[in-house]
Design an enzyme around this catalytic site. Structure first.
Site, PDB file in Angstrom:
ATOM      1  CB  SER A   1      -8.852   6.999 -17.943  1.00  0.00           C
ATOM      2  OG  SER A   1      -9.349   8.152 -18.613  1.00  0.00           O
ATOM      3  CE  LYS A   2     -11.736   9.990 -10.436  1.00  0.00           C
ATOM      4  NZ  LYS A   2     -12.773   9.068 -10.053  1.00  0.00           N
ATOM      5  NE  ARG A   3      -9.003  11.117 -20.736  1.00  0.00           N
ATOM      6  CZ  ARG A   3      -9.181  10.491 -21.888  1.00  0.00           C
ATOM      7  NH1 ARG A   3      -9.935  11.005 -22.811  1.00  0.00           N
ATOM      8  NH2 ARG A   3      -8.575   9.333 -22.118  1.00  0.00           N
TER       9      ARG A   3
END
Ligand code: GLU
Length: 450
Positions: A233-235
């Site tokens: 994910s964006k993390r």
């Protein structure tokens, strides 16, 4: 062989979607398709735009732009799923007429009770669409099974399956029905998609069966995780293709890395062109365990691709990336030191825009004991040089090192900070030669008077 890539245009193209698109592309361009029909396969681009609220033209454009950037071209489409509504309704009417589907006022409870009587072993979800919806009749007994090309045989006991809702009361069809009808109509032979769709597959197989049609083959790709083992994910940094592009990755490196991810090759060690990858790609080689997307490895492989570009091509891409022109000579001396297009300007931008001073570096390096004295001698020698090229600059700098019994860094670093404002630059001799005598001397004078 006919394969498809059917993104839902509810956002940007994510790395997982790019992987699905790429694997379908490789399959269509590889030996499996060739062996099957003596020519390459056909890739259909279908836009699954039935979610009217979240599907936007801007998202469609964004996805098409990302696919084009990656060089993942398609042979048919883009086909709009919503445009097939009349055909979906016809197929639905056929199933209702044949008794394979039924209008149900039964809520989830009633279906569950019925299933329990027939030996179901788990509960069923109630959905808001239930009232008056059309459900597909799942046989009471037996199993729905298929041989997944990645995961082997997968079986789903029919008694454990809800009668899936395939259309709302207003006749608008739901995902599992629309996809199966479209795959049938488009003559899709291989469905290659993410593992998150595995639970949909038996429902889609039952739609094929009810329509009296042969289903395609299926292959489900493992989850994509970040290096910490959590779903990508964006993390973890860049999550979309657009973000990778903005971070200065090359499309050929992105494809190379994603192609090798979880396919039994070392993704950071193997360097392939698209054609070579298509030749080597085998669905059977795709691992069943989750694949870990590691941006550091992508950086590494991107550096390899970047250095493999002819210098003029690298310059052209860097000029497009930075919006500047005349970068050729600076690119030439920077190419060994950058891994992404985005690395270039922070490294070499001072050659064009002058130093961007890092006061801490200035204080530490130019302020070090004896550094101004060294810089003074460097200035005198460079100012007196007859031929101002990298070899001559190197000779003079090394002469200062030797004469004073210093370490090379004690001479090179003060000069570097003087010309770049910071402790990083392309190779010092080449950089000084490129700046030329006049600018170099002026920058040293500036540093000395600071
Ligand atoms: N539109 C679906 C998605 O974006 C893909 C459906 C499929 O591959 O069958 O997840």
């Amino acid at each position: 062989m006919r394969v498809r890539f059917p993104p839902s245009p509810t956002g940007a193209l994510h790395i997982g979607g790019a992987r699905t698109a790429l694997y379908n592309w490789l399959l269509a361009h590889g030996p499996a398709a060739q062996a099957e029909a003596g020519r390459r396969g056909t890739l259909v681009l279908r836009i699954e735009d039935t979610d009217r609220e979240r599907s936007t033209e801007a998202n469609v454009a964004q996805i098409i732009d990302a696919l084009s950037w990656l060089g993942l071209d398609w042979d048919e489409g883009p086909i709009s799923q919503i445009a097939n509504t009349p055909r979906h309704r016809m197929a639905l009417a056929q199933l209702l007429a044949d008794g394979h589907a039924y209008h149900s006022t039964a809520d989830a409870e009633v279906v569950r009770a019925y299933k329990e009587r027939h030996g179901a072993d788990r509960g069923f979800r109630g959905t808001p669409e239930a009232d008056g919806a059309v459900r597909l009749r799942v046989p009471d007994e037996g199993v729905t099974s298929f041989v997944d090309l990645v995961r082997g045989e997968l079986s789903f006991p029919n008694a454990s399956m809800d009668d899936p809702i395939i259309a709302r009361a207003d006749g608008s069809v739901l995902y599992n029905f629309a996809v199966a009808v479209d795959d049938l109509d488009e003559g899709i032979t291989h469905v290659v998609r993410g593992e998150d769709h595995i639970s949909n597959t038996p429902k889609q197989l039952l739609v094929f069966k009810a329509l009296g049609a042969e289903p395609p083959l299926y292959a489900h790709l493992p989850m994509l995780l970040g290096p910490d083992g959590k779903k990508l994910s964006k993390r973890h940094g860049a999550a979309s293709v657009q973000e990778l592009r903005e971070r200065g990755y090359l499309p050929e490196a992105v494809n190379n890395y994603i192609a090798l991810l979880g396919t039994g090759f070392a993704p950071d060690e193997e360097f392939f062109t698209m054609d070579e990858m298509a030749q080597r790609f085998r669905l059977e080689r795709v691992s069943r365990s989750p694949a870990v997307f590691d941006e550091q490895k992508l950086r590494h492989i991107n550096g390899m691709h970047l250095r493999a570009l002819p210098p003029e091509e690298l310059t052209r891409r860097l000029e497009a990336f930075t919006g500047r022109s005349g970068l050729g000579a600076a690119v030439e001396i920077s190419r060994e030191k950058i891994q992404t297009l985005a690395d270039f300007w922070p490294l070499a931008g001072f050659i064009f825009d002058g130093p961007r001073d890092d006061p801490a570096a200035f204080a530490k390096v130019v302020g070090a004991e004896g550094a101004r004295d060294v810089l003074g001698e460097v200035r005198r020698r460079l100012a007196a040089l007859e031929r101002f090229d990298a070899a001559a600059v190197e000779r003079e700098l090394r002469a200062v090192v030797d004469a004073r019994g210093l370490k090379p860094g004690q001479v090179f670093q003060p000069l570097r900070v003087a010309i770049a404002g910071r402790t990083v630059s392309p190779g010092i001799f080449e950089t000084v030669a490129l700046l030329g005598r006049e600018r170099t001397v002026a920058l040293i004078d500036r540093a000395l008077s600071s």
